[in-house]
Scaffold this motif. Structure first.
Motif, PDB file in Angstrom:
ATOM      1  N   ARG A  46       1.007  -1.587  -0.197  1.00  0.00           N
ATOM      2  CA  ARG A  46      -0.256  -0.184   0.144  1.00  0.00           C
ATOM      3  C   ARG A  46       0.932   1.346  -0.092  1.00  0.00           C
ATOM      4  NH1 ARG A  46      -5.736   0.218   2.578  1.00  0.00           N
ATOM      5  NH2 ARG A  46      -5.356  -1.628   2.464  1.00  0.00           N
ATOM      6  N   GLY A  87      -9.069   1.458  20.455  1.00  0.00           N
ATOM      7  CA  GLY A  87      -9.464   0.554  19.256  1.00  0.00           C
ATOM      8  C   GLY A  87      -7.438   0.089  19.039  1.00  0.00           C
ATOM      9  N   ASP A  89      -5.708   0.077  17.917  1.00  0.00           N
ATOM     10  CA  ASP A  89      -4.032   0.536  16.734  1.00  0.00           C
ATOM     11  C   ASP A  89      -3.841   1.950  17.598  1.00  0.00           C
ATOM     12  OD1 ASP A  89      -2.172   0.856  15.296  1.00  0.00           O
ATOM     13  OD2 ASP A  89      -3.634   0.916  13.296  1.00  0.00           O
ATOM     14  N   ALA A 400     -21.945  11.084  18.281  1.00  0.00           N
ATOM     15  CA  ALA A 400     -22.717  10.863  18.404  1.00  0.00           C
ATOM     16  C   ALA A 400     -22.518   8.910  17.286  1.00  0.00           C
ATOM     17  CB  ALA A 400     -23.246  11.209  16.447  1.00  0.00           C
TER      18      ALA A 400
ATOM     19  N   SER B   6     -21.083   0.426  24.473  1.00  0.00           N
ATOM     20  CA  SER B   6     -20.634   0.389  23.423  1.00  0.00           C
ATOM     21  C   SER B   6     -19.330  -0.088  23.148  1.00  0.00           C
ATOM     22  CB  SER B   6     -20.249   2.252  22.611  1.00  0.00           C
ATOM     23  OG  SER B   6     -18.872   2.302  23.342  1.00  0.00           O
ATOM     24  N   PRO B   9     -14.485  -0.818  20.266  1.00  0.00           N
ATOM     25  CA  PRO B   9     -14.454  -1.007  18.166  1.00  0.00           C
ATOM     26  C   PRO B   9     -13.203  -2.575  17.405  1.00  0.00           C
ATOM     27  CG  PRO B   9     -13.489   1.031  18.865  1.00  0.00           C
ATOM     28  CD  PRO B   9     -13.768   0.177  20.456  1.00  0.00           C
ATOM     29  N   LEU B  33      -8.919  -4.666   7.909  1.00  0.00           N
ATOM     30  CA  LEU B  33      -7.683  -3.725   7.567  1.00  0.00           C
ATOM     31  C   LEU B  33      -9.003  -3.485   6.181  1.00  0.00           C
ATOM     32  CD1 LEU B  33      -4.929  -2.979   8.012  1.00  0.00           C
ATOM     33  CD2 LEU B  33      -4.417  -4.114   6.336  1.00  0.00           C
ATOM     34  N   GLY B  37     -10.152   0.194   5.383  1.00  0.00           N
ATOM     35  CA  GLY B  37      -9.811   1.068   4.087  1.00  0.00           C
ATOM     36  C   GLY B  37      -7.578   1.369   4.688  1.00  0.00           C
ATOM     37  N   GLY B  38      -7.558   0.367   5.752  1.00  0.00           N
ATOM     38  CA  GLY B  38      -6.232   0.465   6.151  1.00  0.00           C
ATOM     39  C   GLY B  38      -6.488   0.923   7.324  1.00  0.00           C
ATOM     40  N   SER B  39      -7.345   1.668   8.050  1.00  0.00           N
ATOM     41  CA  SER B  39      -6.970   2.619   8.753  1.00  0.00           C
ATOM     42  C   SER B  39      -7.073   1.894  10.345  1.00  0.00           C
ATOM     43  CB  SER B  39      -7.800   3.382   9.119  1.00  0.00           C
ATOM     44  OG  SER B  39      -9.473   3.047   9.598  1.00  0.00           O
ATOM     45  N   MET B  40      -7.787   0.367  10.281  1.00  0.00           N
ATOM     46  CA  MET B  40      -7.359  -0.141  11.753  1.00  0.00           C
ATOM     47  C   MET B  40      -6.610  -1.613  11.876  1.00  0.00           C
ATOM     48  SD  MET B  40     -10.024  -1.573  14.222  1.00  0.00           S
ATOM     49  CE  MET B  40     -11.010  -0.322  15.303  1.00  0.00           C
ATOM     50  N   ARG B  95     -28.026   0.014  18.181  1.00  0.00           N
ATOM     51  CA  ARG B  95     -27.464   1.388  19.035  1.00  0.00           C
ATOM     52  C   ARG B  95     -26.767   2.412  17.830  1.00  0.00           C
ATOM     53  NH1 ARG B  95     -22.970   4.248  21.303  1.00  0.00           N
ATOM     54  NH2 ARG B  95     -21.441   3.158  19.949  1.00  0.00           N
ATOM     55  N   LEU B  99     -28.254   6.237  16.612  1.00  0.00           N
ATOM     56  CA  LEU B  99     -27.214   7.782  16.954  1.00  0.00           C
ATOM     57  C   LEU B  99     -26.900   7.595  15.572  1.00  0.00           C
ATOM     58  CD1 LEU B  99     -24.192   6.189  18.808  1.00  0.00           C
ATOM     59  CD2 LEU B  99     -26.104   8.149  19.602  1.00  0.00           C
ATOM     60  N   ALA B 103     -28.556  11.523  14.682  1.00  0.00           N
ATOM     61  CA  ALA B 103     -27.704  12.536  13.862  1.00  0.00           C
ATOM     62  C   ALA B 103     -28.475  13.619  12.648  1.00  0.00           C
ATOM     63  CB  ALA B 103     -26.447  12.315  12.987  1.00  0.00           C
ATOM     64  N   LYS B 106     -30.844  15.867  12.589  1.00  0.00           N
ATOM     65  CA  LYS B 106     -30.147  17.598  13.406  1.00  0.00           C
ATOM     66  C   LYS B 106     -29.494  18.090  11.802  1.00  0.00           C
ATOM     67  CE  LYS B 106     -30.752  16.814  17.171  1.00  0.00           C
ATOM     68  NZ  LYS B 106     -31.524  18.149  18.460  1.00  0.00           N
ATOM     69  N   ILE B 108     -27.350  16.103  10.234  1.00  0.00           N
ATOM     70  CA  ILE B 108     -25.413  16.136  10.089  1.00  0.00           C
ATOM     71  C   ILE B 108     -25.627  14.262   9.328  1.00  0.00           C
ATOM     72  CG2 ILE B 108     -24.395  15.335  11.802  1.00  0.00           C
ATOM     73  CD1 ILE B 108     -24.766  17.073  14.361  1.00  0.00           C
ATOM     74  N   LEU B 112     -21.722  13.252   7.070  1.00  0.00           N
ATOM     75  CA  LEU B 112     -21.319  12.012   8.040  1.00  0.00           C
ATOM     76  C   LEU B 112     -20.954  11.470   6.485  1.00  0.00           C
ATOM     77  CD1 LEU B 112     -20.836  10.924  10.791  1.00  0.00           C
ATOM     78  CD2 LEU B 112     -22.975   9.491   9.794  1.00  0.00           C
TER      79      LEU B 112
END
Lengths: 892, 115
Positions: A46, A87, A89, A400, B6, B9, B33, B37-40, B95, B99, B103, B106, B108, B112
């Motif tokens: 990547r 989380g 990471d 939210a 909650s 994640p 992953l 999109g590779g962020s976690m 849940r 939310l 949102a 309103k 929002i 998002l």
């Protein structure tokens, strides 16, 4: 990623896996390897190398945090924590936060630039001052194990000497009779005339015992150090050059070793050159010579040398002091004639070189810039608080989405960190210029051992300060933004914390006002002190006066009579130079920095002789006229006083009369017995108004002036008063000197006015720095007050609109806002004044002619801040009063 | 029912990956992953620590490797979601949906979707 790379990566990761306990590793190790390699491969595909590096950093953190947690059984608690922060990471979350922060700051460039500049101001001031203070306070001296170096001074309570030069004979006994000292070296400073090839030049030499270089741990980089056999009259023929002199005089001639120099008429041989980075203690000489008298052979009552020693490993300063005091007492018993009352004091060489003024100034200035940084942080915190309200929608979205409180705090803190880092980098750049400006203003006679540069310590300091300021200005709004309001945000998506934010802003304004008071008082006192120094009654008139030093060598002028004749001729020729009004000679002119003392005997009321010590200045006729000393009583010296067989006379200053003769006595009838002429009465023939001789910050002490004939001094200052600018007469005066002896180079040629400026220079650096910081604090404070008030009245526009709609006059609104803000200003002043008193107490050592609690300064600062506060309140208040009630209410 | 905390994640993402099939650790990591999109990034320590803890909490369980699953270099543990895990996942999604609805009400939502 090739299979080879993969094999290597697997091996490295296997090493990381060692962080986990054995049982865990057996169970999951193999699969963790696979997972990591897959991660590494994906990251590489990547984002290439960046991705792989990121991956390794993450894996290392993972191993450090999770592995250790598993190992020590606290795995569970820690897991909860890392999970809650977002989380697992952590690295990824952090980098994401950074990207997000940069993006959101870019969207509000005005806010970002203001905040970054404010922080850069604070951090730049801190880095500049720290770079200079670091050299004084923390950087080690450029010697081997410098913490074990000590400086020794002689002291005599009976005669009133402290910090006096040592007797080499005594020092050599200290060396041989103590265990706490590993070694001790003795040195003296000397000026010698270099003749032969090229222009004659007066060189600054240090005469040393041969062990001095090994004691400091610095040996010559070329040639050799001195040998023990090279000490003593006639044997002291070896010369070691400093690198600077070797380059300057000899053009770094590589064949310098073994070449000859003619110094004071004697041929000597260069045996060594010191390394380029070698610096010698309090002043850099041109060259080193061995002592011309072995310490053991020196007369015990001659206190003329400096002594430096190295503590033995494990020895302490106090231990050495105790042992040396014992030795000094034994010497006193063995040599009662010469050693009565003499003892020795041990000081850290580092402390001695830095000195009280530089140390105190450094500490005070560090404190002052810390306050500046705090004020800058407060302003940025204010900006962030105001912005938090504007960002309520964004927060609502994040809430939210299920972002926990910790997560939001993290993100806000990251934003602060990004701001602080940008500010820190800019501040560091500015400091590169700022510290040079400070160093350039430092007095030129500073010891050469201090190296001012932005080293690792400075960098570390800046990083620390940056993170700290990010925490300071970031935490408040972050906790606020994520705290109690979170529920509210989740509920309504709108932040209604305006009033509470206003209260926090108010507290910050109080703090800022208080800090401003401290800095303004400090700056004010110092500026006043400099003015007092400049305008004090020096007792002499520095304008139109030129001074230069001449050192007739003993080879050409061996006897007193030769010297007397030489100096008489010099004066005669000088007085013939057109434009010269008066000329005189003295062994030390005012503020030159010499410290001659003399023991005298005063006849008490009962006829007994009392021994005491006074400062002494030897002067020729014409000296008092050239310097415009003001006579209170009697006469100045005449030509007749200079003769060898003239009756002994002296002039004393008013401090002398006050201390030793008393108000009522007639000074002209009081007898003084001097040490040199024990039993001979010295007549006081005049009283002179006190002259500031020893330092611009020092009160004149009892001083006696004796004619140059009483003791014939060799090296003297030629002091000349001219009609016009003294610089213009310099060449003619030098020619007059050379007409007497062409081999004598005048040195330290300087106008007295320049010398006075130079002496005040060190103090004015501190003063101007404090003044600059005070000004900064005023601006930061004003901006803070304005910002908080403008924000608060903006929040209250509905209420204000209502008041106006209900019939309140606009003047009432202005008054209301100003009065409410004024309370904070008063509180800030009330808090700041005790703080300022504390600071000015610390300034005591550098304040001259002004009390640390000077009421005028305090009053002026109070008035100034009150004015600035009112202005900072009035501007937004006036705007608030212009609120259109209809619009303000409909917006609500 | 008490309002559900909650879900952490990455627990949420692991459950989501296992919602329709059994997977081994590395596959879970890759799935998460790809979905984020590779962020976690689930670091190995986090991943296997979580799998162990989630199994302990009865949200997932170790299962036999499914037929035909690729066996690259040795045996791997496969995990499947339990009914308890599925319930928790369901609650969490509910849940979130609440939310999001709140949102959207309103206005929002647009921002998002862009994000």
């Amino acid at each position: 990623v090739t299979p080879l790379d993969e094999g290597r990566a697997r091996r490295v990761y296997r090493a990381l896996l060692k962080a986990w306990p054995e049982a865990y590793r057996v169970r999951y190790g193999r699969e963790m390897e696979d997972a990591f390699l897959a991660l590494l491969r994906l990251a590489g595909e990547r984002r290439g190398r960046v991705g792989r590096v990121h991956c390794w950093v993450g894996a290392a953190l993972d191993a450090a945090v999770r592995g250790t947690a598993e190992r020590f059984g606290s795995g569970h608690a820690l897991r909860e924590h890392t999970m809650a922060t977002g989380g697992g990471d952590m690295v990824g979350a952090f980098l994401w936060d950074v990207r997000y922060a940069v993006r959101s700051l870019r969207r509000r460039p005005l806010f970002a630039v203001t905040a970054i500049l404010t922080i850069a101001l604070g951090i730049g001031a801190n880095a500049s001052v720290f770079t200079v203070s670091n050299a004084f306070l923390f950087a080690p001296l450029p010697y081997d194990h410098p913490d074990r170096l000590v400086t020794l001074w002689a002291e005599n309570d009976v005669l009133g000497y402290s910090h006096s030069n040592v007797s080499p004979a005594d020092a050599w006994d200290w060396r041989s009779r103590t265990h706490a000292l590993q070694d001790l070296a003795v040195y003296t400073r000397d000026g010698l005339n270099l003749t032969g090839a090229g222009d004659p030049e007066l060189v600054q030499a240090v005469r040393v015992t041969p062990n001095i270089f090994s004691l400091l741990g610095r040996e010559p980089s070329q040639g050799r150090a001195f040998l023990d056999g090279e000490v003593g009259q006639g044997r002291d023929n070896a010369v070691i050059l400093t690198d600077g002199y070797w380059v300057r005089r000899f053009g770094a001639d590589p064949r310098i070793l073994g070449s000859s120099l003619v110094l004071d008429g004697r041929t000597r041989t260069v045996v060594g050159v010191m390394p380029p980075d070698f610096r010698f203690l309090e002043a850099q000489p041109d060259l080193f010579l061995p002592l011309d008298q072995a310490p053991a052979d020196a007369p015990r009552d001659g206190h003329y040398a400096s002594a430096i020693a190295r503590l033995a490993v494990g020895a302490t300063l106090d231990g050495a002091q105790d042992e040396l005091t014992g030795v000094a007492r034994a010497l006193e018993a063995e040599h009662p004639d010469t050693n009565r009352g003499w003892t020795v004091r041990v000081y850290s060489t580092h402390d001695e070189l830095v000195g009280d003024v530089a140390r105190q100034a450094s500490i005070v200035l560090l404190g002052a810039v810390a306050l500046i940084l705090l004020m800058a942080c407060v302003n940025v915190a204010n900006l962030l608080l105001a912005r938090a309200a504007a960002r309520s929608r964004e927060m609502a979205v994040r809430a939210a989405l299920g972002a926990g409180r910790r997560r939001v705090v993290h993100q806000l803190l990251t934003e602060s960190l990004v701001l602080a880092t940008a500010g820190g980098a800019l501040g560091l750049l500015a400091a590169g210029w700022g510290y040079r400006a400070i160093v350039a203003a430092l007095p030129s006679n500073l010891p050469p051992v201090f190296r001012f540069r932005m080293d690792g310590h400075v960098l570390l300091f800046v990083v620390g300060v940056t993170v700290l300021s990010a925490l300071i200005f970031g935490l408040m709004p972050a906790v606020r933004g994520a705290g109690a309001e979170m529920d509210e945000l989740r509920e309504s998506g709108r932040l209604r914390g305006g009033r509470r934010t206003g209260r926090l802003g108010g507290t910050l304004v109080v703090l800022q006002t208080a800090m401003s008071v401290v800095l303004l008082v400090g700056g004010g006192l110092l500026m006043k002190s400099i003015a007092a120094m400049r305008h004090q009654d020096f007792g002499f008139d520095a304008d139109h006066v030129l001074t230069m030093r001449l050192a007739p060598p003993s080879a050409s002028y061996p006897e007193s009579d030769d010297l007397r004749a030489f100096w008489r001729q010099i004066l005669d020729r000088t007085r013939q130079v057109p434009g010269v009004v008066a000329a005189g000679t003295t062994q030390s002119h005012p503020l030159m920095g010499s410290n001659w003392g003399n023991t005298i005997y005063l006849q008490g009321p009962d006829g007994s002789l009392q021994e005491t010590s006074v400062h002494i200045t030897y002067g020729s006729p014409g000296l008092f006229e050239a310097l415009r000393f003001r006579m209170v009583l009697g006469r100045t010296f005449g030509a007749a006083d200079m003769e060898a067989d003239a009756p002994l006379v002296a002039i004393v200053n008013e401090a002398f009369v006050r201390r030793y003769l008393g108000e009522g006595a007639d000074p002209l009838r009081a007898p003084i017995m001097t040490d040199e002429a024990k039993g001979k009465r010295v007549a006081i023939v005049g009283v002179v108004h006190d002259v500031v001789e020893r330092g611009v910050d020092k009160r004149p002490e009892p001083t006696m002036y004796a004619p140059d004939g009483l003791v014939v001094t060799r090296t003297r200052s030629l002091v000349v008063r001219t009609v016009g600018a003294p610089e213009e007469a310099t060449d003619a005066i030098e020619r007059a000197v050379w007409s007497v002896d062409p081999n004598i180079p005048p040195y330290s040629v300087e106008t007295l006015a320049a010398l006075v400026n130079r002496r005040i220079g060190g103090f004015s650096v501190i003063g101007y720095l404090m003044g600059t910081l005070a000004l900064m604090s005023l601006v930061l404070g004003a901006v803070g007050i304005y910002g908080v008030t403008a924000y608060a009245v903006g929040q209250r526009s509905g209420e204000i609109g209502l008041r106006i709609a209900m019939g309140a006059q606009r003047g009432d609104v202005v008054r209301m806002v100003v009065l409410q803000g004024g309370r904070r200003a008063v509180l800030g002043l009330a808090l700041g004044i005790p703080g300022a008193l504390g600071l000015s107490g610390g300034l005591r050592r550098v304040l001259v002619g002004v009390s640390p609690s000077d009421p005028t300064t305090f009053a002026c600062v109070t008035l100034l801040l009150a004015t600035v506060s009112v202005l900072g309140l009035w501007l937004p208040a006036r705007r608030a009063a212009r609120v259109d009630p209809v619009r303000a209410l409909s917006a609500e | 029912m008490a309002p559900p905390e909650s879900l952490k994640p990455h627990w949420f993402h692991i459950l989501l990956s296992l919602a329709d099939r059994a997977l081994h650790g590395t596959a879970i990591m890759e799935d998460v992953l790809a979905r984020t999109g590779g962020s976690m990034r689930l670091w190995p320590g986090v991943l296997y620590g979580s799998l162990r803890d989630m199994a302990g909490a009865g949200l997932i369980q170790e299962v036999e490797a499914p037929e035909g699953a690729p066996v690259e270099g040795g045996r791997r543990r496969f995990y499947a979601i339990t009914s308890r895990g599925r319930l928790l996942l369901h609650d969490e999604v509910e849940r979130m949906a609440t939310l999001v609805r709140a949102a959207r009400a309103k206005n929002i939502g647009q921002g998002l979707e862009q994000a």
